[in-house]
Enzyme design. Structure first.
Site, PDB file in Angstrom:
ATOM      1  N   PHE A 183    -133.374  12.527 -24.546  1.00 26.84           N
ATOM      2  CA  PHE A 183    -133.375  13.877 -24.716  1.00 26.84           C
ATOM      3  C   PHE A 183    -131.633  14.340 -24.334  1.00 26.84           C
ATOM      4  O   PHE A 183    -130.788  13.542 -23.611  1.00 26.84           O
ATOM      5  CB  PHE A 183    -134.099  14.680 -23.550  1.00 26.84           C
ATOM      6  CG  PHE A 183    -134.905  15.283 -24.191  1.00 26.84           C
ATOM      7  CD1 PHE A 183    -136.036  14.737 -25.028  1.00 26.84           C
ATOM      8  CD2 PHE A 183    -135.146  16.744 -24.369  1.00 26.84           C
ATOM      9  CE1 PHE A 183    -137.087  15.461 -25.720  1.00 26.84           C
ATOM     10  CE2 PHE A 183    -136.331  17.404 -24.819  1.00 26.84           C
ATOM     11  CZ  PHE A 183    -137.332  17.109 -25.608  1.00 26.84           C
ATOM     12  N   GLN A 189    -130.324  30.517 -22.449  1.00 24.99           N
ATOM     13  CA  GLN A 189    -130.243  29.408 -23.645  1.00 24.99           C
ATOM     14  C   GLN A 189    -130.838  29.846 -25.074  1.00 24.99           C
ATOM     15  O   GLN A 189    -131.724  30.147 -25.280  1.00 24.99           O
ATOM     16  CB  GLN A 189    -131.262  28.272 -23.056  1.00 24.99           C
ATOM     17  CG  GLN A 189    -131.290  27.198 -23.799  1.00 24.99           C
ATOM     18  CD  GLN A 189    -131.478  25.802 -23.101  1.00 24.99           C
ATOM     19  OE1 GLN A 189    -132.858  25.699 -22.934  1.00 24.99           O
ATOM     20  NE2 GLN A 189    -130.774  25.213 -22.211  1.00 24.99           N
ATOM     21  N   HIS A 242    -131.398  27.573 -28.224  1.00 30.51           N
ATOM     22  CA  HIS A 242    -131.691  25.993 -28.390  1.00 30.51           C
ATOM     23  C   HIS A 242    -130.960  25.756 -29.882  1.00 30.51           C
ATOM     24  O   HIS A 242    -131.076  26.533 -30.884  1.00 30.51           O
ATOM     25  CB  HIS A 242    -133.181  25.820 -28.608  1.00 30.51           C
ATOM     26  CG  HIS A 242    -133.810  24.482 -28.750  1.00 30.51           C
ATOM     27  ND1 HIS A 242    -133.668  23.707 -29.996  1.00 30.51           N
ATOM     28  CD2 HIS A 242    -134.508  23.689 -27.740  1.00 30.51           C
ATOM     29  CE1 HIS A 242    -134.136  22.601 -29.411  1.00 30.51           C
ATOM     30  NE2 HIS A 242    -134.781  22.320 -28.414  1.00 30.51           N
ATOM     31  N   GLU A 277    -136.415  19.023 -29.447  1.00 32.56           N
ATOM     32  CA  GLU A 277    -135.093  18.364 -29.275  1.00 32.56           C
ATOM     33  C   GLU A 277    -135.604  16.752 -29.541  1.00 32.56           C
ATOM     34  O   GLU A 277    -134.763  15.898 -29.554  1.00 32.56           O
ATOM     35  CB  GLU A 277    -134.695  18.630 -27.783  1.00 32.56           C
ATOM     36  CG  GLU A 277    -133.311  17.942 -27.406  1.00 32.56           C
ATOM     37  CD  GLU A 277    -132.541  18.456 -26.230  1.00 32.56           C
ATOM     38  OE1 GLU A 277    -132.597  19.728 -26.343  1.00 32.56           O
ATOM     39  OE2 GLU A 277    -132.269  17.730 -25.503  1.00 32.56           O
ATOM     40  N   ARG A 318    -127.542  21.435 -24.401  1.00 33.17           N
ATOM     41  CA  ARG A 318    -127.785  22.514 -25.620  1.00 33.17           C
ATOM     42  C   ARG A 318    -126.756  23.449 -25.832  1.00 33.17           C
ATOM     43  O   ARG A 318    -126.593  23.961 -26.913  1.00 33.17           O
ATOM     44  CB  ARG A 318    -129.148  23.123 -25.114  1.00 33.17           C
ATOM     45  CG  ARG A 318    -130.421  22.229 -25.106  1.00 33.17           C
ATOM     46  CD  ARG A 318    -131.703  22.842 -24.815  1.00 33.17           C
ATOM     47  NE  ARG A 318    -132.688  21.775 -25.102  1.00 33.17           N
ATOM     48  CZ  ARG A 318    -133.842  22.120 -24.720  1.00 33.17           C
ATOM     49  NH1 ARG A 318    -134.238  23.376 -24.050  1.00 33.17           N
ATOM     50  NH2 ARG A 318    -134.870  21.290 -25.205  1.00 33.17           N
ATOM     51  N   HIS A 331    -134.310  30.568 -26.605  1.00 30.79           N
ATOM     52  CA  HIS A 331    -134.989  29.674 -26.226  1.00 30.79           C
ATOM     53  C   HIS A 331    -135.738  29.875 -24.731  1.00 30.79           C
ATOM     54  O   HIS A 331    -136.811  29.766 -24.580  1.00 30.79           O
ATOM     55  CB  HIS A 331    -134.690  28.273 -26.564  1.00 30.79           C
ATOM     56  CG  HIS A 331    -135.659  27.369 -26.231  1.00 30.79           C
ATOM     57  ND1 HIS A 331    -136.853  27.074 -26.961  1.00 30.79           N
ATOM     58  CD2 HIS A 331    -135.594  26.260 -25.192  1.00 30.79           C
ATOM     59  CE1 HIS A 331    -137.548  26.051 -26.405  1.00 30.79           C
ATOM     60  NE2 HIS A 331    -136.730  25.666 -25.360  1.00 30.79           N
ATOM     61  N   ARG A 339    -129.916  24.783 -19.065  1.00 29.53           N
ATOM     62  CA  ARG A 339    -131.090  23.890 -18.603  1.00 29.53           C
ATOM     63  C   ARG A 339    -131.002  22.527 -19.591  1.00 29.53           C
ATOM     64  O   ARG A 339    -130.777  22.922 -20.843  1.00 29.53           O
ATOM     65  CB  ARG A 339    -132.417  24.414 -18.777  1.00 29.53           C
ATOM     66  CG  ARG A 339    -133.601  23.740 -18.838  1.00 29.53           C
ATOM     67  CD  ARG A 339    -134.663  24.266 -18.778  1.00 29.53           C
ATOM     68  NE  ARG A 339    -135.027  24.846 -20.041  1.00 29.53           N
ATOM     69  CZ  ARG A 339    -135.888  24.074 -21.041  1.00 29.53           C
ATOM     70  NH1 ARG A 339    -136.053  22.842 -20.848  1.00 29.53           N
ATOM     71  NH2 ARG A 339    -136.257  24.836 -22.153  1.00 29.53           N
TER      72      ARG A 339
HETATM   73  C1  LIG Z   1    -141.675  26.136 -28.280  1.00 30.00           C
HETATM   74  C2  LIG Z   1    -141.112  25.559 -26.926  1.00 30.00           C
HETATM   75  C3  LIG Z   1    -141.100  24.151 -26.643  1.00 30.00           C
HETATM   76  C4  LIG Z   1    -140.772  23.965 -25.343  1.00 30.00           C
HETATM   77  N1  LIG Z   1    -140.680  22.445 -25.020  1.00 30.00           N
HETATM   78  C5  LIG Z   1    -140.351  22.231 -23.858  1.00 30.00           C
HETATM   79  C6  LIG Z   1    -140.312  20.900 -23.633  1.00 30.00           C
HETATM   80  O1  LIG Z   1    -140.800  20.008 -24.442  1.00 30.00           O
HETATM   81  N2  LIG Z   1    -140.086  20.341 -22.352  1.00 30.00           N
HETATM   82  C7  LIG Z   1    -139.700  21.331 -21.228  1.00 30.00           C
HETATM   83  O2  LIG Z   1    -139.502  20.871 -20.160  1.00 30.00           O
HETATM   84  N3  LIG Z   1    -139.832  22.700 -21.565  1.00 30.00           N
HETATM   85  C8  LIG Z   1    -140.094  23.058 -22.821  1.00 30.00           C
HETATM   86  N4  LIG Z   1    -139.996  24.388 -22.922  1.00 30.00           N
HETATM   87  C9  LIG Z   1    -139.845  25.476 -21.998  1.00 30.00           C
HETATM   88  C10 LIG Z   1    -141.168  25.453 -21.056  1.00 30.00           C
HETATM   89  O3  LIG Z   1    -142.312  25.018 -22.098  1.00 30.00           O
HETATM   90  C11 LIG Z   1    -141.354  26.845 -20.406  1.00 30.00           C
HETATM   91  O4  LIG Z   1    -140.072  27.130 -19.825  1.00 30.00           O
HETATM   92  C12 LIG Z   1    -142.620  26.769 -19.257  1.00 30.00           C
HETATM   93  O5  LIG Z   1    -143.779  26.107 -20.127  1.00 30.00           O
HETATM   94  C13 LIG Z   1    -142.662  27.894 -18.734  1.00 30.00           C
HETATM   95  O6  LIG Z   1    -144.014  27.799 -18.049  1.00 30.00           O
HETATM   96  P1  LIG Z   1    -144.222  28.935 -16.673  1.00 30.00           P
HETATM   97  O7  LIG Z   1    -145.655  28.463 -16.259  1.00 30.00           O
HETATM   98  O8  LIG Z   1    -143.263  29.405 -16.068  1.00 30.00           O
HETATM   99  O9  LIG Z   1    -144.845  30.043 -17.878  1.00 30.00           O
HETATM  100  P2  LIG Z   1    -145.818  30.369 -19.009  1.00 30.00           P
HETATM  101  O10 LIG Z   1    -146.553  29.045 -19.467  1.00 30.00           O
HETATM  102  O11 LIG Z   1    -145.045  31.132 -20.174  1.00 30.00           O
HETATM  103  O12 LIG Z   1    -147.049  31.276 -18.405  1.00 30.00           O
HETATM  104  C14 LIG Z   1    -146.892  32.550 -18.054  1.00 30.00           C
HETATM  105  C15 LIG Z   1    -148.163  33.063 -17.509  1.00 30.00           C
HETATM  106  O13 LIG Z   1    -147.940  34.370 -17.097  1.00 30.00           O
HETATM  107  C16 LIG Z   1    -149.030  35.008 -17.368  1.00 30.00           C
HETATM  108  N5  LIG Z   1    -148.480  36.363 -17.216  1.00 30.00           N
HETATM  109  C17 LIG Z   1    -147.373  36.937 -17.840  1.00 30.00           C
HETATM  110  N6  LIG Z   1    -147.201  38.183 -17.422  1.00 30.00           N
HETATM  111  C18 LIG Z   1    -148.293  38.728 -17.022  1.00 30.00           C
HETATM  112  C19 LIG Z   1    -149.084  40.205 -16.501  1.00 30.00           C
HETATM  113  N7  LIG Z   1    -148.234  41.065 -16.475  1.00 30.00           N
HETATM  114  N8  LIG Z   1    -150.083  40.025 -15.702  1.00 30.00           N
HETATM  115  C20 LIG Z   1    -151.036  38.973 -15.643  1.00 30.00           C
HETATM  116  N9  LIG Z   1    -150.467  37.605 -16.140  1.00 30.00           N
HETATM  117  C21 LIG Z   1    -149.143  37.829 -16.606  1.00 30.00           C
HETATM  118  C22 LIG Z   1    -149.082  34.650 -18.702  1.00 30.00           C
HETATM  119  O14 LIG Z   1    -150.614  35.189 -19.031  1.00 30.00           O
HETATM  120  C23 LIG Z   1    -149.238  33.304 -18.537  1.00 30.00           C
HETATM  121  O15 LIG Z   1    -150.454  32.862 -18.161  1.00 30.00           O
HETATM  122  C24 LIG Z   1    -140.289  24.821 -24.340  1.00 30.00           C
HETATM  123  C25 LIG Z   1    -140.635  26.205 -24.575  1.00 30.00           C
HETATM  124  C26 LIG Z   1    -140.939  26.663 -26.012  1.00 30.00           C
HETATM  125  C27 LIG Z   1    -140.751  28.112 -26.131  1.00 30.00           C
END
Ligand SMILES: Cc1cc2nc3c(=O)[nH]c(=O)nc-3n(C[C@H](O)[C@H](O)[C@H](O)COP(=O)(O)OP(=O)(O)OC[C@H]3O[C@@H](n4cnc5c(N)ncnc54)[C@H](O)[C@@H]3O)c2cc1C
Length: 565
Positions: free
Chosen positions: A113, A229, A231, A244, A275, A342, A377
């Protein structure tokens, strides 16, 4: 009124990991999400998760790469915690059922990566987030007696007690429209990032910066908000992400002359530089007329150099995305991509246990800024961040809960305030602009002026536009006046959250008069450690918008040096 030791807002990877940890530490836990937990945006994560698990690797090498990737803005104490705890966390996931890819010898396979000195990304084809999220959800089911789930509940604000500590939240049941107060000894915000502030973005429609704005409005500081960021590989037409992992498997980036232009910017790492570096290199090719496509706004990602069998095995999801969204069989021809928004490195400022300066309020995952990513990141470090700091926040909050009574707060007053706010949105006359129009303009303005390259003039014009859109958003009208699944009203609230995120991003980007990581100021093109090796912190000042202060970067063992790939 529901009352819990630990109330977690967000059921993505950070939230679910926090819930599991708090439950295992004996707390009475609740987890709330505005969508069904396995529809959280973590489900989209594709390429993998970093950990120094190979015998040739060492967590210090992972930490050094992360520090360098952050352009020396990351806090090294937090980075040491994340990287040293990573191998255990990934093995824990493996043991609870995540089916990581294995190599021919039966060991966990690792892929390359960006910005990494060696292969250290564990993966499940290119659906790693989905695999992890479903396994964690199953684990939470096993704790159903102590973990209450509020699925499809939308948090509108934090309850702050008379003594200034966080005492719970106000939330609306999406299914019925009922507003309720939830008291809690500790609240962990795990609400994800704010990608929808930009258009296009790789992030789903639900990623609207709610947690960042909710904490900011309650007085919590935000940090590193200028660091957004882009991407390097998002589909030109739709902004959909091509992982990636594709470049990790060996794919090339080509300009209109068929040149691998990364040779000029990163002769050693080529397409696997960090990135920010790759996105900048692509944008330079496009700006200087060497882009591809009808209007020259793209770059070719050539996956055909990866053996077809390997692509079909390890990158099958992007084969589908290429076919369905670009009409291209990526195993046979290059696909057009460009840099796209991203991830946000900034967020709610926390310590290494997820604590914010407000007692009883924690944050973890993309909503938070520990700061392990600093100015940029590294790919596959976000999933790791969600798990390590989600777990640490859950454990800390559970311990804190065991030593305190339930806090007291004026729930009635806060309930009335939020109810009045929602009633006012529903009652707005059909005049002025619609929520969706303002949201589109906001995204386009941010993508024009607060993107890969920035300058004072562009940022100032974004700031003016955001101030105007803030006023418009306070009058924006909606169609649905009902109570059941009224997404219109939630959209109007989310727009307000997004305006807060946009404003703080632009204020911080204007403030940082240098180029570092994802922030490249064409009017200040050099990194300036003497003046700017520090975090920009923003708090909501009484009516005057974001107030800027600074905090030092924690340096443990890696002194800043020139960044070359
Ligand atoms: C397409 C894509 C691919 C990616 N691939 C990778 C990867 O391969 N490796 C890597 O390390 N990172 C990757 N990332 C980044 C990574 O996926 C995210 O940064 C990470 O999953 C975020 O997780 P989280 O638990 O912080 O938030 P999220 O998974 O976004 O969860 C947020 C939660 O908060 C809840 N929520 C939000 N607002 C409210 C509200 N007002 N009231 C109640 N609930 C609420 C939502 O319902 C959800 O349950 C990728 C991102 C994308 C977009």
């Amino acid at each position: 009124m529901p009352a819990h030791d630990v109330l977690i807002i967000g059921a993505g990877l950070a939230g679910q990991r926090a819930a599991l940890a708090a439950a295992e530490h004996g707390a009475n836990v609740a987890i709330m999400s505005k969508v069904h937990p396995v529809r959280s945006h973590s489900v989209a994560a594709a390429g993998g998760i970093n950990a120094a698990i190979s015998v040739d690797d060492d967590w210090r090498s992972h930490a050094y790469d992360t520090v360098k990737g952050s352009d020396y803005l990351g806090d090294q104490d937090a980075i040491e915690v994340m990287c040293s705890e990573a191998p255990h966390e990934v093995m824990h996931l493996e043991h609870i059922g995540v089916t990581f890819h294995r190599n021919d010898s039966g060991e966990l396979d690792l892929r390359a990566f960006g910005g990494a000195s060696l292969k250290r990304t564990a993966y499940v084809a290119d659906i790693t987030g989905q695999a992890m999220l479903h396994v964690l959800y199953e684990q939470l089911m096993m704790h159903h007696e102590t973990v209450q789930r509020y699925e499809e509940w939308f948090t509108t604000s934090l309850l702050i007690g008379e003594d200034g500590q966080c005492a719970g939240v106000i939330a609306r049941d999406v299914r019925s429209g009922r507003l309720e107060a939830f008291t809690a000894k500790n609240v962990i915000l795990a609400c994800g990032g704010a990608g929808q502030v930009y258009k296009p973005t790789t992030n789903g429609l639900i990623v609207t910066g709610d947690g960042i704005a909710i904490a900011y409005r309650a007085g919590a500081p935000l940090m590193d908000m200028e660091m957004v960021q882009y991407h390097p590989t998002t589909l030109v037409e739709t902004g959909i992400l091509i992982t990636e992992g594709a470049r990790g498997e060996g794919a090339h980036l080509l300009n209109s002359n068929g040149e691998r232009f990364m040779e000029k910017m990163a002769p050693n790492k080529m397409e696997l530089a960090s990135r920010d570096v790759v996105s900048r290199a692509e944008q330079i090719e496009i700006n200087e007329g060497r882009g591809v496509g009808p209007d020259g706004s793209g770059i070719y990602l050539d996956v055909t150099v990866v053996p077809r069998r390997r692509t079909l095995e390890a990158l099958r999801e992007i084969v589908n995305l290429g076919r369905d969204f670009a009409g291209v069989d990526i195993t046979r021809e290059p696909v057009m991509i460009r840099p796209g928004q991203h991830y946000i490195m900034g967020g709610v400022k926390t310590d290494i246990d997820g604590r914010t300066p407000i007692d009883g309020l924690y944050a973890a995952g993309e909503v938070a800024c520990v700061s392990v990513h600093g100015g940029n990141r590294l790919g596959a470090n976000s999933l790791l961040d969600t798990l390590i700091f989600g777990r640490r926040a859950g454990e800390h909050a559970a311990r804190r809960a065991s030593q305190m009574p339930m806090p007291r707060a004026n729930t009635k007053a806060q309930l009335q305030t939020d109810a009045a706010r929602i009633d006012a949105i529903i009652a707005r006359p059909h005049e002025g602009r619609r929520v969706s129009e303002i949201k589109n303009e906001l995204g386009e303005v941010m993508n024009r002026h607060a993107a890969v390259f920035r300058d004072e003039q562009g940022l100032r014009s974004a700031q003016e536009a955001i101030a105007r859109m803030r006023e418009e958003s306070e009058r924006a009208w909606i169609d649905d006046r009902g109570t059941i699944f009224n997404q219109d009203v939630l959209g109007a609230i989310e727009l307000g959250f997004m305006v807060d995120c946009a404003e703080t991003t632009v204020v911080a980007a204007l403030e940082r008069k240098e180029s570092r990581g994802a922030q490249f100021r064409t009017d200040y093109p050099e990194r300036n450690d003497e003046q700017w090796l520090k975090h920009i912190d923003l708090t909501l000042g009484g009516g005057d918008g974001p107030q800027v202060t600074y905090s030092p970067v924690t340096i443990t063992q890696w002194q800043p040096e020139e960044r070359k790939y």
